[in-house]
Design an enzyme around this catalytic site. Sequence first.
Site, PDB file in Angstrom:
ATOM      1  N   ASP A  40       0.857  -1.186   0.000  1.00 59.60           N
ATOM      2  CA  ASP A  40       0.000   0.000   0.000  1.00 59.60           C
ATOM      3  C   ASP A  40       0.896   1.240   0.000  1.00 59.60           C
ATOM      4  OD1 ASP A  40      -1.753   2.186   0.951  1.00 59.60           O
ATOM      5  OD2 ASP A  40      -3.200   0.587   1.291  1.00 59.60           O
ATOM      6  N   VAL A 105     -10.878   2.685  -3.414  1.00 58.46           N
ATOM      7  CA  VAL A 105     -10.544   2.052  -4.699  1.00 58.46           C
ATOM      8  C   VAL A 105     -11.556   0.918  -4.905  1.00 58.46           C
ATOM      9  CG1 VAL A 105      -8.821   0.811  -6.046  1.00 58.46           C
ATOM     10  CG2 VAL A 105      -8.097   2.641  -4.497  1.00 58.46           C
ATOM     11  N   HIS A 109     -10.355  -5.666  -2.451  1.00 53.34           N
ATOM     12  CA  HIS A 109      -9.017  -5.873  -1.907  1.00 53.34           C
ATOM     13  C   HIS A 109      -9.095  -6.011  -0.399  1.00 53.34           C
ATOM     14  CE1 HIS A 109      -9.806  -1.546  -2.003  1.00 53.34           C
ATOM     15  NE2 HIS A 109      -9.082  -1.471  -0.899  1.00 53.34           N
ATOM     16  N   HIS A 111      -6.788  -5.464   3.141  1.00 56.30           N
ATOM     17  CA  HIS A 111      -5.620  -4.851   3.785  1.00 56.30           C
ATOM     18  C   HIS A 111      -5.046  -5.835   4.810  1.00 56.30           C
ATOM     19  CE1 HIS A 111      -6.698  -0.605   2.570  1.00 56.30           C
ATOM     20  NE2 HIS A 111      -7.886  -1.162   2.485  1.00 56.30           N
TER      21      HIS A 111
END
Length: 147
Positions: A40, A105, A109, A111
């Site tokens: 990231d 975004v 996804h 994290h």
Amino acid sequence: MNGERQTMNYDDTNIFAKILRGELPSHRVYEDEAVIAFMDVMPQGTGHTLVVPKAGSRNLLDADPATLGPLFAAVRKIAQAVKKAFAADGVVVMQFNEPASGQTVFHLHVHVIPRFDGVPLKPHTGAMEKPEVLAANADKIRQALAG
Ligand code: AMP
């Protein structure tokens, strides 16, 4: 009402789709047939990594359930690797759905963030990290995955 429509509306011009297609760079640490993982650029902590399925969906709400098993198998692998790479005390796994939740975004996804006793997380989408720091941290994760 509007939210229902948004979850169906995957747009493949998002940043992660461009990274998946190789149109934008990333500090990639892992790839298999189902996912890629990369650093990231605005980490909430040292070693903050994103695990991204290759299959396009806006987030968890419109994802094909078949993508979730391989995705979370990779999340586990990356969680183990970042814990080892940074000698972390723990690992947090986070995932956001729609702007109200903090999603910025719109390609699914997860994290994966190493945690250290007494060290708070930095803000979500805060400061950009230096490329050389991201590159060095990516190296450590690749080494942990290899070992
Ligand atoms: P979310 O808010 O859950 O959608 O998270 C998006 C994450 O992507 C944030 O943590 C951003 O710091 C990160 N991000 C944005 N652009 C990039 C990029 N080009 N490469 C890597 N990470 C990015």
